[in-house]
Design a protein around this motif. Structure first.
Motif, mmCIF file in Angstrom:
data_model
loop_
_atom_site.group_PDB
_atom_site.id
_atom_site.type_symbol
_atom_site.label_atom_id
_atom_site.label_comp_id
_atom_site.label_asym_id
_atom_site.label_seq_id
_atom_site.Cartn_x
_atom_site.Cartn_y
_atom_site.Cartn_z
ATOM 1 N N ASN A 1 1.009 -1.220 0.127
ATOM 2 C CA ASN A 1 0.026 0.104 0.071
ATOM 3 C C ASN A 1 0.612 1.171 0.181
ATOM 4 O O ASN A 1 0.674 2.225 0.784
ATOM 5 C CB ASN A 1 -0.842 0.035 1.314
ATOM 6 C CG ASN A 1 -1.968 -1.214 1.042
ATOM 7 O OD1 ASN A 1 -2.265 -1.606 0.181
ATOM 8 N ND2 ASN A 1 -2.603 -1.539 2.283
ATOM 9 N N GLY A 2 2.094 1.275 -0.823
ATOM 10 C CA GLY A 2 2.796 2.314 -0.984
ATOM 11 C C GLY A 2 3.897 2.725 0.094
ATOM 12 O O GLY A 2 4.712 3.344 0.051
ATOM 13 N N VAL A 3 3.821 1.714 1.141
ATOM 14 C CA VAL A 3 5.139 1.847 2.163
ATOM 15 C C VAL A 3 5.915 0.805 2.167
ATOM 16 O O VAL A 3 5.591 -0.373 2.330
ATOM 17 C CB VAL A 3 4.167 1.703 3.591
ATOM 18 C CG1 VAL A 3 5.317 1.849 4.590
ATOM 19 C CG2 VAL A 3 3.013 3.036 3.455
ATOM 20 N N GLN A 4 7.195 1.067 1.939
ATOM 21 C CA GLN A 4 8.278 0.016 1.749
ATOM 22 C C GLN A 4 8.407 -0.598 3.283
ATOM 23 O O GLN A 4 8.759 0.207 4.236
ATOM 24 C CB GLN A 4 9.641 0.748 1.447
ATOM 25 C CG GLN A 4 10.523 -0.171 0.978
ATOM 26 C CD GLN A 4 11.816 0.378 0.278
ATOM 27 O OE1 GLN A 4 12.748 0.872 0.781
ATOM 28 N NE2 GLN A 4 11.817 0.527 -1.038
ATOM 29 N N ASP A 5 8.391 -1.880 3.250
ATOM 30 C CA ASP A 5 8.257 -2.612 4.554
ATOM 31 C C ASP A 5 9.438 -3.599 4.532
ATOM 32 O O ASP A 5 9.828 -4.280 5.536
ATOM 33 C CB ASP A 5 7.133 -3.059 4.690
ATOM 34 C CG ASP A 5 6.490 -4.193 3.716
ATOM 35 O OD1 ASP A 5 7.139 -4.222 2.798
ATOM 36 O OD2 ASP A 5 5.468 -4.349 3.866
ATOM 37 N N PHE A 6 10.372 -3.756 3.439
ATOM 38 C CA PHE A 6 11.577 -4.861 3.351
ATOM 39 C C PHE A 6 12.411 -4.486 2.240
ATOM 40 O O PHE A 6 12.038 -4.233 1.163
ATOM 41 C CB PHE A 6 10.812 -6.051 3.007
ATOM 42 C CG PHE A 6 11.983 -7.235 3.047
ATOM 43 C CD1 PHE A 6 12.470 -7.758 4.075
ATOM 44 C CD2 PHE A 6 12.354 -7.733 2.024
ATOM 45 C CE1 PHE A 6 13.413 -8.531 4.254
ATOM 46 C CE2 PHE A 6 13.342 -8.573 1.820
ATOM 47 C CZ PHE A 6 13.923 -9.402 2.804
ATOM 48 N N VAL A 7 13.634 -4.460 2.623
ATOM 49 C CA VAL A 7 14.818 -4.206 1.672
ATOM 50 C C VAL A 7 15.880 -5.136 1.722
ATOM 51 O O VAL A 7 16.086 -5.946 3.127
ATOM 52 C CB VAL A 7 15.482 -2.739 1.911
ATOM 53 C CG1 VAL A 7 16.422 -2.536 1.174
ATOM 54 C CG2 VAL A 7 14.185 -1.615 1.697
ATOM 55 N N PHE A 8 16.421 -5.958 0.567
ATOM 56 C CA PHE A 8 17.082 -6.658 0.710
ATOM 57 C C PHE A 8 18.339 -6.488 -0.118
ATOM 58 O O PHE A 8 18.048 -6.387 -1.429
ATOM 59 C CB PHE A 8 16.713 -8.162 0.414
ATOM 60 C CG PHE A 8 17.613 -9.319 0.330
ATOM 61 C CD1 PHE A 8 17.767 -10.148 1.297
ATOM 62 C CD2 PHE A 8 18.013 -9.633 -0.718
ATOM 63 C CE1 PHE A 8 18.479 -11.145 1.477
ATOM 64 C CE2 PHE A 8 18.800 -10.912 -0.914
ATOM 65 C CZ PHE A 8 19.228 -11.776 0.185
ATOM 66 N N ASN A 9 19.651 -6.277 0.073
ATOM 67 C CA ASN A 9 20.554 -5.824 -0.748
ATOM 68 C C ASN A 9 21.770 -6.205 -0.189
ATOM 69 O O ASN A 9 22.117 -6.506 1.037
ATOM 70 C CB ASN A 9 20.523 -4.541 -1.280
ATOM 71 C CG ASN A 9 20.349 -3.278 -0.264
ATOM 72 O OD1 ASN A 9 21.065 -3.725 0.789
ATOM 73 N ND2 ASN A 9 19.458 -2.436 -0.316
ATOM 74 N N ARG A 10 23.159 -5.674 -0.660
ATOM 75 C CA ARG A 10 24.420 -5.766 -0.268
ATOM 76 C C ARG A 10 24.551 -5.123 0.995
ATOM 77 O O ARG A 10 25.621 -5.308 1.503
ATOM 78 C CB ARG A 10 25.406 -5.661 -1.148
ATOM 79 C CG ARG A 10 25.586 -6.960 -2.257
ATOM 80 C CD ARG A 10 26.596 -6.494 -3.376
ATOM 81 N NE ARG A 10 25.932 -5.706 -4.227
ATOM 82 C CZ ARG A 10 26.754 -5.186 -5.251
ATOM 83 N NH1 ARG A 10 27.822 -5.509 -5.377
ATOM 84 N NH2 ARG A 10 26.234 -4.179 -5.998
ATOM 85 N N THR A 11 23.875 -3.815 1.061
ATOM 86 C CA THR A 11 24.137 -3.095 2.351
ATOM 87 C C THR A 11 23.497 -3.604 3.667
ATOM 88 O O THR A 11 23.785 -3.933 4.692
ATOM 89 C CB THR A 11 23.728 -1.670 2.180
ATOM 90 O OG1 THR A 11 24.459 -1.233 1.175
ATOM 91 C CG2 THR A 11 23.765 -0.619 3.347
ATOM 92 N N THR A 12 22.178 -4.107 3.178
ATOM 93 C CA THR A 12 21.353 -4.589 4.582
ATOM 94 C C THR A 12 21.792 -6.215 4.860
ATOM 95 O O THR A 12 21.345 -6.601 6.034
ATOM 96 C CB THR A 12 19.950 -4.545 4.314
ATOM 97 O OG1 THR A 12 19.356 -5.183 3.004
ATOM 98 C CG2 THR A 12 19.434 -2.738 3.940
ATOM 99 N N ASN A 13 21.993 -6.922 3.931
ATOM 100 C CA ASN A 13 22.362 -8.294 3.889
ATOM 101 C C ASN A 13 23.432 -8.621 3.350
ATOM 102 O O ASN A 13 23.411 -9.234 2.201
ATOM 103 C CB ASN A 13 21.068 -9.192 3.544
ATOM 104 C CG ASN A 13 19.738 -8.870 4.335
ATOM 105 O OD1 ASN A 13 18.918 -8.020 3.846
ATOM 106 N ND2 ASN A 13 19.631 -9.403 5.507
ATOM 107 N N PRO A 14 24.625 -8.202 3.674
ATOM 108 C CA PRO A 14 25.771 -8.350 2.896
ATOM 109 C C PRO A 14 26.063 -9.806 2.642
ATOM 110 O O PRO A 14 26.842 -10.339 1.579
ATOM 111 C CB PRO A 14 27.084 -7.584 3.754
ATOM 112 C CG PRO A 14 26.319 -7.602 5.095
ATOM 113 C CD PRO A 14 24.896 -7.517 4.844
ATOM 114 N N GLY A 15 25.860 -10.710 3.783
ATOM 115 C CA GLY A 15 26.260 -12.081 3.550
ATOM 116 C C GLY A 15 25.363 -12.959 2.599
ATOM 117 O O GLY A 15 25.504 -14.188 2.479
ATOM 118 N N LEU A 16 24.108 -12.520 2.526
ATOM 119 C CA LEU A 16 23.053 -13.019 1.620
ATOM 120 C C LEU A 16 22.911 -12.723 0.115
ATOM 121 O O LEU A 16 22.652 -13.617 -0.569
ATOM 122 C CB LEU A 16 21.770 -13.247 2.284
ATOM 123 C CG LEU A 16 21.891 -13.710 4.039
ATOM 124 C CD1 LEU A 16 20.465 -13.203 4.329
ATOM 125 C CD2 LEU A 16 22.123 -15.265 3.612
#
Length: 730
Positions: free
Chosen positions: A454-469
């Motif tokens: 509904n227009g609100v970002q609630d999850f981010v997955f990248n090399r900054t937030t999850n560097p090992g994944l």
């Protein structure tokens, strides 16, 4: 997410390898003795001389299937199945091996090649089968020569190349639902050392699924073209430049589904509701929202939204070959660009419950450089391969009117891959040869994924937030060891061990909360133990081939739908199977072929929605497939008349790794028929065909949403399709 229309097939396609091999002489690439020639080991060889399970289908046989595109291969090739969720995604299954994840970012374990160029995008496959020399289907791991995503085999199209003499053809096909299709080519010399070939194709027809509340869906508005320019370089070099483009122009081919109301059992697996069964407390035979289909016709529906499919795809390939006498250098440089948009009415009802949309922008760059040669005893090949893929993928689930939810998710995935490979064949004696090959692959994948509700970002997955994944590196090797024994010129026996790998990757999840550790999945490894035979008997009037194989699957990438999120998990699996193919040419003009395939599959440790862990059958892997073809050609006036029919039986199968009750498709028999006339000078061809002759209604895929929405998205094979064509060759 992809709620969907998935063409039902799960069939180990034992299809007429034999039959296809004996199609008209013009159907196959042949040597001077009339034997079929293929390039399954990146060099020209007679089909019966290769210790591989291979099928080659030529251009004339491809014409005879009535322009059903790549899905028509499923009725012609042993061990093969093809699922197309409209033209947006094409998934091959060979000997039970496939991955059914419909996310645009995924690569498949059955690789698709066009003129030795890997096509990574599942949405770029449909429409490439025009002006072809042949199609080759290789069963079993092909990682040594073709790469890390050919775990279960590969499908390769070989286009017709420019000719030194002026030639060409044009073909017009008309068929059911107002179909008008064309195909043709013009080829010849531009100068003494330069030649060119221009090819074209198109297909237009109306929708074959009747929409009670709006425009019918399932139409086609497709066209494509290919330009090839080939030049002699020096005394022994050849340079080929190929440009190709494909276009689907806002077709109504998105979401070709049939609605069925469903409940779910104690394991959370869907089952079909009876006409008076009120599972949801809404009404008898209704889904969770109180809707049910008023009839049992899978080709009628009530769609409040017209699904669509838009695609622009183009590629450029430069191939250079230089013969140095004792060795040959081959360089293949390729660029591909794909822009694709897709939308569907996922709830299949006249009320907007939820709609699903995808958008993909992809580019791919690859380079292969190899050197090959042969002596009296040795045939060798060595090379290096590089691949870069960038794909931007956006997904949307619009369930605002009823559920108040708008899910937007997706992002960018990057793939960088480098591989070294080589293969040596040593002829120890006139009867015995040994083949040893290997490939080392290094892959790096990065993932930048975000989710908003509904227009609100609630999850981010990248090399900054999850560097090992979010950054994964995969290193693995493929290998092959095989012994061929040829006691006579007409008998080949072979046995070997072949290891193939598929790179790991990332899944796509539609709803939060999302556990970041469930997004990456590991690479898979398939080890194949196989033995086979190829017999050519009675002065080439009989061809009898067969193989027995056992797959030991480590970390099989099993796709499941958990709620509405796509999950890929690594689990063990195994496949054991037998293939046999028989072709007879008892008298001039008559060809008979038959085939039989048996598969025993198991995926171990599948976690069901209830949490219970169970072993399951692989999807789209029937235990038995039996089929055959008959073709008889005889003189008729100033030409030749040919009568042809083929039939295929597939045992019951499941469409998902869960093996839900609603995913089980009963056994079926499907047949086609064709009559054609060719003039004595081979200039004119007239034909009439009927595909799905008995108008058999059968699913080619099913998506179980019983526990989520109380229905399933069913995709049915096209209804009976009549047509005729006229062609002119010069």
């Amino acid at each position: 997410m992809k709620i969907a229309y998935r063409p039902m097939h799960g069939w180990v396609k034992l299809a007429l390898l034999a039959g296809t091999m004996l199609a008209p002489a013009t159907a196959m690439a042949q040597d001077a003795d009339g034997e079929i020639v293929v390039t399954a080991q990146k060099r020209e060889q007679k089909l019966q001389d290769i210790g591989l399970s291979v099928t080659a289908i030529g251009g004339a046989m491809l014409d005879s299937v009535g322009r059903q595109d790549v899905t028509a291969l499923a009725a012609q090739v042993p061990g093969l199945q093809v699922a197309q969720y409209s033209p947006t995604i094409t998934v091959f299954n060979i000997r039970g091996v496939s991955q059914n994840d419909f996310a645009d970012s995924q690569e498949a374990p059955i690789a698709f090649y066009n003129d030795e160029v890997y096509v990574s995008a599942l949405g770029a496959i449909s429409g490439q089968m025009f002006d072809l020399e042949r199609v080759e289907i290789l069963r079993g791991p092909q990682g040594t020569l073709f790469g890390r995503n050919a775990t279960g085999g590969l499908v390769q199209t070989i286009t017709k190349r420019p000719t030194r003499e002026l030639e060409g053809y044009a073909q017009l096909t008309v068929g059911s639902y107002g179909q008008i299709a064309t195909e043709g080519a013009l080829s010849g010399p531009l100068s003494e050392r330069v030649r060119a070939r221009l090819s074209f194709t198109s297909d237009r027809h109306g929708g074959y699924i009747e929409n009670r509340v709006g425009r019918d869906i399932g139409n086609a508005r497709f066209y494509g073209g290919r330009l090839q320019i080939e030049a002699d370089v020096g005394d022994s070099g050849t340079l080929l430049v190929k440009l190709q483009g494909l276009r689907n122009d806002h077709e109504t081919s998105g979401g070709l589904y049939s609605h069925v109301a469903a409940g779910f059992d104690a394991d959370g697996l869907g089952f079909k509701l009876g006409p008076n069964e009120d599972f949801w407390g809404t009404c008898g035979g209704c889904d969770a929202f109180g809707y049910k289909e008023p009839d049992k016709d899978p080709f009628t529906g009530s769609f409040d939204r017209i699904g669509f499919f838009d695609r622009k795809y183009w590629s450029a390939t430069v191939r250079y070959e230089q013969d140095f006498g004792g060795a040959k250098l081959t360089s293949i440089t390729d660029y591909q660009d794909l822009r694709k948009r897709f939308g569907e009415d996922s709830d299949m009802s006249p009320v907007h419950i939820f709609h699903y949309d995808t958008a993909q922008d992809l580019y791919q760059l690859s380079q292969e450089l190899r050197l090959s040669g042969d002596t009296d005893r040795f045939t060798w090949l060595a090379g290096i391969y590089g691949l870069k893929i960038r794909t931007d993928n956006d997904y949307q689930i619009d369930a605002v009117p009823v559920l108040g939810l708008l899910e937007n998710y997706g992002g960018r995935q990057k793939t960088d891959s480098v591989a070294l490979f080589g293969q040596v064949e040593y002829k120890a004696t006139d009867q015995i040869s040994l083949t040893v090959g290997g490939r080392y692959s290094w892959d790096r994948k990065t993932y930048d994924f975000a989710h908003a509700e509904n227009g609100v970002q609630d999850f981010v997955f990248n090399r900054t937030t999850n560097p090992g994944l979010a950054k994964q590196t995969f290193k693995n090797w493929s290998g092959k060891v095989q012994v061929d024994y040829r006691p006579t010129d007409d008998v080949l026996l072979y046995a070997g061990v072949n290891r193939g790998t598929k790179s790991g990757g990332f899944g796509v999840q539609a709803f939060t909360p999302i556990d970041p550790t469930t997004l990456p999945y590991d690479q898979e490894v398939l080890t194949n133990y196989e033995a086979g035979f190829k017999l050519t008997l009675l002065d080439r009037k009989v061809t009898f081939n067969g193989a027995v194989f056992h797959y030991d699957y480590k970390d099989y990438q099993a796709f499941t739908l958990q709620g509405l999120s796509q999950i890929v998990a690594n689990v063990p699996a195994r496949v054991t199977g037998v293939e046999t193919e028989l072709v007879l040419r008892p008298v001039r003009g008559l060809m008979l072929s038959g085939f039989l395939t048996y598969l025993d599959t198991k995926v171990k440790g599948i976690t069901l929605p209830s949490g219970r862990v169970a072993d399951r059958e692989m999807p789209q892997a029937p235990k038995w497939s039996i089929g055959g073809m008959a073709r008889y050609a005889f003189p008729a006036g100033p030409g030749e008349l040919a009568l042809q029919t083929d039939w295929k039986y597939d045992d019951a199968l499941y469409f998902s790794t869960f093996n839900a009750p609603i995913d089980r498709e009963p056994s079926r028999i499907v047949g086609n028929a064709r009559i054609s006339w060719t003039s004595d000078d081979d200039h004119w061809t007239l034909a009439a065909f009927a595909n799905n002759l008995t108008d058999k209604k059968y699913r080619i895929y099913n998506l179980d949403l019983g526990a989520s929405f109380g229905f399933a998205n069913q995709a049915y094979a096209r209804p009976r399709w009549f047509g005729g064509s006229v062609g002119y060759n010069f």
